[in-house]
Design an enzyme around this catalytic site. Structure first.
Site, PDB file in Angstrom:
ATOM      1  N   ASP A  33       0.820  -1.211   0.000  1.00 38.19           N
ATOM      2  CA  ASP A  33       0.000   0.000   0.000  1.00 38.19           C
ATOM      3  C   ASP A  33       0.856   1.264   0.000  1.00 38.19           C
ATOM      4  O   ASP A  33       0.521   2.254   0.642  1.00 38.19           O
ATOM      5  CB  ASP A  33      -0.912  -0.024   1.233  1.00 38.19           C
ATOM      6  CG  ASP A  33      -1.977   1.069   1.210  1.00 38.19           C
ATOM      7  OD1 ASP A  33      -2.347   1.501   0.109  1.00 38.19           O
ATOM      8  OD2 ASP A  33      -2.414   1.492   2.290  1.00 38.19           O
ATOM      9  N   CYS A  69     -21.759 -10.553  -3.870  1.00 35.77           N
ATOM     10  CA  CYS A  69     -22.531  -9.560  -3.114  1.00 35.77           C
ATOM     11  C   CYS A  69     -24.014  -9.602  -3.504  1.00 35.77           C
ATOM     12  O   CYS A  69     -24.880  -9.232  -2.702  1.00 35.77           O
ATOM     13  CB  CYS A  69     -21.978  -8.154  -3.365  1.00 35.77           C
ATOM     14  SG  CYS A  69     -20.369  -7.867  -2.596  1.00 35.77           S
ATOM     15  N   CYS A  76     -23.405   3.774   4.806  1.00 34.73           N
ATOM     16  CA  CYS A  76     -22.395   4.834   4.722  1.00 34.73           C
ATOM     17  C   CYS A  76     -23.029   6.192   5.024  1.00 34.73           C
ATOM     18  O   CYS A  76     -23.879   6.669   4.269  1.00 34.73           O
ATOM     19  CB  CYS A  76     -21.750   4.856   3.345  1.00 34.73           C
ATOM     20  SG  CYS A  76     -20.483   6.145   3.177  1.00 34.73           S
TER      21      CYS A  76
END
EC number: 1.17.99.6
Length: 310
Positions: free
Chosen positions: A131, A186, A196
């Site tokens: 990362d 999903c 969210c």
């Protein structure tokens, strides 16, 4: 079994010994299908003020520009799901930052893996990534057969969820390549989108990074916009909401990496403790933590924001 498959199997066995939960290998090539997606994401301004995302566009799409004559991209996962969470009445930090900075912990393990490959196969050239460079890690992990990208854009594994780090090793040797993961498990679930609080997760499996709580509390160096008042749900560093509500994370199991265990004070701190945080305590609790990235001034800015807009 041919030589390349034998080498790949040995690499995967060593990766497991080092603590990586899964390891997959993909052929190093240009990420053609990702090019237009990345270009559009940048055009839409979803990177906010993360200007570095505009840099090295070609390198993000082609590992052969990162490692000369690259032939293989080895993708690995490392679990960070904690056994114990913070005090429920505290300001929250993302679980990945509970312990020592994962960049250092995993890079050390990747270097060990590199030494093993050299000792087993012979001279190699390559680079390790955690990362910290222009590598589209989720795309490579999917190509290496490790999982699929959920609507929150994170990689998910059916038997482990999504609370894991991704790391890569790009090498100039050919290996046996795994089958890409192509099924999206999903389905019609929209739990992460619905949960969210800043509407950062869009319906088309895209995240508007400029609206993400992690962006505001870590990446953004300016003052947090008042338009976000009351939307952070006590998150002061990063955010786990989309992962916490994901049904696949019911399969998450606590990690066994001692270096990812949190400082005892971190779990015990209340909101009052955080509000009275001193720089000395900050340096002690987060001595080797990724939270140091936001610095004492950044974390206290976030705490003030949460208090000002309850």
């Amino acid at each position: 079994m041919n030589k390349l498959q034998t080498y790949s199997n040995l690499i995967k066995q060593e990766a497991k010994r080092l603590g990586f939960e899964s390891c997959g290998i993909a052929k190093a090539k240009f990420l053609n299908e990702e090019a237009s997606n990345l270009e559009q994401w940048l055009k839409n301004g979803y990177h906010g003020k993360m200007q570095y995302m505009e840099n090295y566009f070609d390198k993000r799409l082609d590992p052969r520009l990162l490692v000369e004559d690259a032939k293989s991209v080895i993708s690995l996962t490392f679990n960070y799901f904690p056994e114990t969470n913070q005090n429920n009445s505290a300001f929250k930090i993302a679980k990945y930052a509970y312990g020592e900075d994962y960049h250092h912990v995993l890079k050390s393990k990747l270097k060990e893996l590199t030494f093993f490959i050299e000792a087993t196969i012979g001279e190699i050239h390559g680079r390790v990534f955690v990362d910290s460079a222009p590598v589209l890690e989720r795309a490579w992990a999917q190509k290496a057969g490790l999982g699929w990208r959920g609507k929150h854009s994170l990689l998910i594994q059916k038997n482990k969820g999504s609370f894991f780090f991704l790391a890569e090793l790009i090498l100039d040797i050919e290996l046996a390549y795994d089958t890409p993961f192509v099924t999206d498990h999903c389905g019609t679930c929209t739990k992460c989108i619905d949960a969210c609080p800043t509407d950062a997760i869009l319906p088309n499996n895209t995240v508007d990074g400029s609206k993400c709580i992690s962006y505001f509390t870590i990446e953004l160096k300016d003052e947090i916009p008042t338009s976000m008042k009351g939307k952070f749900e006590d998150w002061m560093f990063g955010c786990d909401i989309c992962q916490d509500v994901c049904p696949w994370n019911r399969f998450s199991k606590p990690h066994t990496e001692e270096k990812f265990n949190p400082h005892p004070d971190l779990l015990a701190f209340t909101k009052n403790d955080w509000e009275e945080l001193t720089e000395l305590v900050f340096k002690n609790v987060f001595k080797k933590s990724a939270v140091k990235r936001t610095k004492f001034s950044g974390l206290t800015r976030n705490i003030r924001f949460l208090n000002d807009y309850k």
